[in-house]
Design a protein around this motif. Structure first.
Motif, PDB file in Angstrom:
ATOM      1  N   ALA A   1       5.710   1.962  10.986  1.00 50.65           N
ATOM      2  CA  ALA A   1       5.806   3.125  10.095  1.00 50.65           C
ATOM      3  C   ALA A   1       6.771   2.788   8.971  1.00 50.65           C
ATOM      4  O   ALA A   1       7.672   1.951   9.125  1.00 50.65           O
ATOM      5  CB  ALA A   1       6.292   4.346  10.863  1.00 50.65           C
ATOM      6  N   SER A   2       6.586   3.453   7.829  1.00 47.07           N
ATOM      7  CA  SER A   2       7.434   3.165   6.668  1.00 47.07           C
ATOM      8  C   SER A   2       7.619   4.396   5.803  1.00 47.07           C
ATOM      9  O   SER A   2       6.807   5.318   5.831  1.00 47.07           O
ATOM     10  CB  SER A   2       6.837   2.011   5.842  1.00 47.07           C
ATOM     11  OG  SER A   2       5.484   2.284   5.500  1.00 47.07           O
ATOM     12  N   GLY A   3       8.720   4.398   5.027  1.00 46.40           N
ATOM     13  CA  GLY A   3       8.982   5.514   4.131  1.00 46.40           C
ATOM     14  C   GLY A   3      10.390   5.479   3.568  1.00 46.40           C
ATOM     15  O   GLY A   3      11.180   4.569   3.853  1.00 46.40           O
ATOM     16  N   TRP A   4      10.692   6.502   2.766  1.00 50.52           N
ATOM     17  CA  TRP A   4      11.994   6.621   2.111  1.00 50.52           C
ATOM     18  C   TRP A   4      12.813   7.774   2.695  1.00 50.52           C
ATOM     19  O   TRP A   4      13.565   8.426   1.992  1.00 50.52           O
ATOM     20  CB  TRP A   4      11.821   6.836   0.612  1.00 50.52           C
ATOM     21  CG  TRP A   4      11.472   5.612  -0.164  1.00 50.52           C
ATOM     22  CD1 TRP A   4      12.343   4.710  -0.705  1.00 50.52           C
ATOM     23  CD2 TRP A   4      10.168   5.164  -0.531  1.00 50.52           C
ATOM     24  NE1 TRP A   4      11.660   3.728  -1.363  1.00 50.52           N
ATOM     25  CE2 TRP A   4      10.315   3.979  -1.288  1.00 50.52           C
ATOM     26  CE3 TRP A   4       8.873   5.635  -0.302  1.00 50.52           C
ATOM     27  CZ2 TRP A   4       9.245   3.270  -1.797  1.00 50.52           C
ATOM     28  CZ3 TRP A   4       7.795   4.931  -0.805  1.00 50.52           C
ATOM     29  CH2 TRP A   4       7.979   3.754  -1.554  1.00 50.52           C
TER      30      TRP A   4
ATOM     31  N   HIS B   1       0.818  -1.222   0.000  1.00 53.13           N
ATOM     32  CA  HIS B   1       0.000   0.000   0.000  1.00 53.13           C
ATOM     33  C   HIS B   1       0.843   1.259   0.000  1.00 53.13           C
ATOM     34  O   HIS B   1       0.320   2.362  -0.189  1.00 53.13           O
ATOM     35  CB  HIS B   1      -0.911   0.007   1.229  1.00 53.13           C
ATOM     36  CG  HIS B   1      -0.167  -0.194   2.519  1.00 53.13           C
ATOM     37  ND1 HIS B   1       0.071  -1.445   3.035  1.00 53.13           N
ATOM     38  CD2 HIS B   1       0.393   0.688   3.378  1.00 53.13           C
ATOM     39  CE1 HIS B   1       0.743  -1.326   4.169  1.00 53.13           C
ATOM     40  NE2 HIS B   1       0.961  -0.034   4.400  1.00 53.13           N
ATOM     41  N   GLN B   2       2.154   1.129   0.211  1.00 55.20           N
ATOM     42  CA  GLN B   2       3.028   2.304   0.306  1.00 55.20           C
ATOM     43  C   GLN B   2       3.201   2.971  -1.054  1.00 55.20           C
ATOM     44  O   GLN B   2       3.459   2.314  -2.060  1.00 55.20           O
ATOM     45  CB  GLN B   2       4.392   1.900   0.841  1.00 55.20           C
ATOM     46  CG  GLN B   2       5.399   3.037   0.928  1.00 55.20           C
ATOM     47  CD  GLN B   2       5.249   3.891   2.171  1.00 55.20           C
ATOM     48  OE1 GLN B   2       5.120   3.368   3.268  1.00 55.20           O
ATOM     49  NE2 GLN B   2       5.272   5.212   1.995  1.00 55.20           N
ATOM     50  N   ILE B   3       3.047   4.292  -1.062  1.00 56.82           N
ATOM     51  CA  ILE B   3       3.239   5.097  -2.275  1.00 56.82           C
ATOM     52  C   ILE B   3       4.356   6.094  -2.025  1.00 56.82           C
ATOM     53  O   ILE B   3       4.447   6.693  -0.949  1.00 56.82           O
ATOM     54  CB  ILE B   3       1.953   5.855  -2.647  1.00 56.82           C
ATOM     55  CG1 ILE B   3       0.815   4.882  -2.940  1.00 56.82           C
ATOM     56  CG2 ILE B   3       2.178   6.781  -3.841  1.00 56.82           C
ATOM     57  CD1 ILE B   3      -0.537   5.566  -3.130  1.00 56.82           C
TER      58      ILE B   3
ATOM     59  N   PHE C   1       3.984   3.561  -7.429  1.00 57.66           N
ATOM     60  CA  PHE C   1       3.287   2.449  -6.772  1.00 57.66           C
ATOM     61  C   PHE C   1       4.099   1.164  -6.914  1.00 57.66           C
ATOM     62  O   PHE C   1       4.857   0.980  -7.859  1.00 57.66           O
ATOM     63  CB  PHE C   1       1.919   2.204  -7.415  1.00 57.66           C
ATOM     64  CG  PHE C   1       0.997   3.387  -7.433  1.00 57.66           C
ATOM     65  CD1 PHE C   1       0.041   3.562  -6.438  1.00 57.66           C
ATOM     66  CD2 PHE C   1       1.066   4.324  -8.448  1.00 57.66           C
ATOM     67  CE1 PHE C   1      -0.815   4.637  -6.454  1.00 57.66           C
ATOM     68  CE2 PHE C   1       0.199   5.404  -8.483  1.00 57.66           C
ATOM     69  CZ  PHE C   1      -0.739   5.566  -7.478  1.00 57.66           C
ATOM     70  N   GLY C   2       3.866   0.253  -5.961  1.00 55.75           N
ATOM     71  CA  GLY C   2       4.409  -1.098  -6.075  1.00 55.75           C
ATOM     72  C   GLY C   2       5.916  -1.139  -6.118  1.00 55.75           C
ATOM     73  O   GLY C   2       6.485  -1.978  -6.813  1.00 55.75           O
ATOM     74  N   THR C   3       6.549  -0.258  -5.372  1.00 59.92           N
ATOM     75  CA  THR C   3       8.001  -0.195  -5.426  1.00 59.92           C
ATOM     76  C   THR C   3       8.623  -0.297  -4.051  1.00 59.92           C
ATOM     77  O   THR C   3       8.086   0.219  -3.066  1.00 59.92           O
ATOM     78  CB  THR C   3       8.473   1.103  -6.108  1.00 59.92           C
ATOM     79  OG1 THR C   3       9.905   1.106  -6.180  1.00 59.92           O
ATOM     80  CG2 THR C   3       8.013   2.334  -5.342  1.00 59.92           C
TER      81      THR C   3
ATOM     82  N   ALA D   1       2.598   8.226   1.001  1.00 57.53           N
ATOM     83  CA  ALA D   1       1.133   8.157   0.934  1.00 57.53           C
ATOM     84  C   ALA D   1       0.733   6.686   1.011  1.00 57.53           C
ATOM     85  O   ALA D   1       1.585   5.791   0.916  1.00 57.53           O
ATOM     86  CB  ALA D   1       0.600   8.800  -0.344  1.00 57.53           C
ATOM     87  N   SER D   2      -0.555   6.451   1.170  1.00 55.29           N
ATOM     88  CA  SER D   2      -1.083   5.085   1.246  1.00 55.29           C
ATOM     89  C   SER D   2      -2.188   4.901   0.224  1.00 55.29           C
ATOM     90  O   SER D   2      -3.070   5.761   0.100  1.00 55.29           O
ATOM     91  CB  SER D   2      -1.650   4.793   2.645  1.00 55.29           C
ATOM     92  OG  SER D   2      -0.669   4.942   3.640  1.00 55.29           O
ATOM     93  N   LEU D   3      -2.169   3.790  -0.467  1.00 55.45           N
ATOM     94  CA  LEU D   3      -3.247   3.448  -1.398  1.00 55.45           C
ATOM     95  C   LEU D   3      -4.422   2.907  -0.593  1.00 55.45           C
ATOM     96  O   LEU D   3      -4.281   1.930   0.154  1.00 55.45           O
ATOM     97  CB  LEU D   3      -2.771   2.409  -2.402  1.00 55.45           C
ATOM     98  CG  LEU D   3      -3.778   2.013  -3.487  1.00 55.45           C
ATOM     99  CD1 LEU D   3      -4.086   3.185  -4.406  1.00 55.45           C
ATOM    100  CD2 LEU D   3      -3.239   0.830  -4.300  1.00 55.45           C
ATOM    101  N   ILE D   4      -5.590   3.535  -0.723  1.00 60.72           N
ATOM    102  CA  ILE D   4      -6.771   3.100   0.031  1.00 60.72           C
ATOM    103  C   ILE D   4      -7.917   2.653  -0.880  1.00 60.72           C
ATOM    104  O   ILE D   4      -8.924   2.157  -0.385  1.00 60.72           O
ATOM    105  CB  ILE D   4      -7.266   4.218   0.976  1.00 60.72           C
ATOM    106  CG1 ILE D   4      -7.565   5.507   0.194  1.00 60.72           C
ATOM    107  CG2 ILE D   4      -6.249   4.473   2.083  1.00 60.72           C
ATOM    108  CD1 ILE D   4      -8.234   6.591   1.039  1.00 60.72           C
TER     109      ILE D   4
END
Length: 346
Positions: free
Chosen positions: A163-166, A47-49, A90-92, A65-68
């Protein structure tokens, strides 16, 4: 230890919020990343964008962001406010190899968020992005459920969150190509308020989280707008928070990070999108806003009911026609008539 207190005065129309050491992950001093976390694997956080925002002057900054939903993403309002274009990956896991890239210029921030002051930490720091084209779900691209409204005030004290991110990897480091994630522990808002000098930013719609087992664990630069998730009561993942702020003393310091409770805004989501993202554990679907699951179930029930009614009507009609035909034929035969009546099912 309490940090220094900065008051944001209502000058020239600026909103009056107590700063109390608060800042966005993008401008925090010191270590800056999903701090002291781990690299994500392919498909681990589908779901991570990754969000890249372009301002009117051509400057580019980054958020999460999150895909909802097939057509909607969830992020922080300060990520999109005053931006002219958004690029979504997406999807990365690795930013150089996204499964899908889209650009969008359509976003909606919560009406209580003042977009005139995106550089000021504010409550209601939440927004949604309308995707230009519906996203097809794959093993690498899947939606995440929004915290249900019944749990909007739930205590997550000492609950394991993710939590997640770049964000950047450490002090003055470069931004990583690979997605990172970290465990955090939820803390009570009362504790969070004390740590931030009773800041007015810490409201009921805020959720705070501290380090899990290493004091430097936190969100930081590039992580704003990204998801804070929990394994919910039914064993499925829900996004309970949207990354919003950290301590101005640095992301690595022992202060809770702040998130916006996603479950507080279901009425707004529905008013804006026409989609009911709320859900019930007994009726929970595959992880997306349960409206689609409910609609699919409703349609299946409706179709089954319709088919049953249709079959019953067809059988009744067929039986009636057969009986009528039989009676008519029998009557006509007994009267010496050579005519007979037959009717096909249509």
């Amino acid at each position: 230890m309490l940090g220094y207190i900065v008051l944001v005065l209502a000058v020239a129309g600026a909103p009056a919020f107590a700063g109390d050491q608060l800042t966005f992950p993008e401008v925090a001093r010191g270590a800056a990343r999903i701090v002291s976390g781990w690299e994500a694997q392919e498909g681990q956080i589908p779901h991570q964008i990754s969000l890249r925002m372009v301002n009117p002057g051509g400057g580019v900054s980054s958020c999460g962001a999150s895909l909802i939903h097939h057509e909607w993403a969830l992020t922080a309002a300060h990520c999109t406010a005053a931006r002219v274009s958004l690029v979504l990956r997406f999807g990365t896991v690795n930013l150089t190899r996204p499964a899908l890239i889209q650009e969008s210029t359509e976003y909606y921030n919560h009406p209580s968020y003042n977009e005139a002051f995106p550089g000021v930490v504010q409550p209601n720091d939440i927004g949604v992005i309308k995707l230009r084209r519906p996203v097809e779900y794959t093993d690498l691209i899947k939606p995440v459920r929004i915290q249900r409204s019944a749990d909007k005030d739930k205590s997550y004290d000492r609950v394991q969150l993710t939590a997640s991110g770049w964000g950047l990897l450490w002090t003055q480091a470069t931004s990583p190509e690979n997605l990172n994630w970290v465990y955090l522990l939820g803390v009570e808002n009362s504790y969070c308020r004390v740590r931030y000098g009773f800041s007015s930013i810490i409201q009921d719609s805020t959720i705070c989280a501290s380090a899990y087992n290493v004091s430097s664990q936190s969100t930081c630069q590039g992580d704003s707008g990204g998801p804070l998730t929990v394994v919910d009561v039914d064993g499925q993942l829900s996004v309970v928070g949207v990354t919003s702020f950290v301590s101005a003393t640095g992301c690595h310091t022992d202060f809770p990070a702040g998130f916006i409770r996603a479950g507080y805004y279901h009425d707004w989501y529905y008013q804006l999108t026409g989609i009911n993202f709320d859900w019930d554990p007994e009726e929970a679907g595959s992880g997306e806003g349960s409206s689609e699951g409910s609609n699919e179930n409703s349609n299946e029930d409706s179709n089954e009911s319709s088919n049953e009614s249709s079959n019953e009507n067809s059988n009744e009609s067929s039986n009636e026609n057969s009986n009528e035909s039989s009676n008519e034929n029998s009557s006509e035969s007994s009267n010496g008539s050579s005519e007979s009546t037959s009717e096909e099912d249509k």
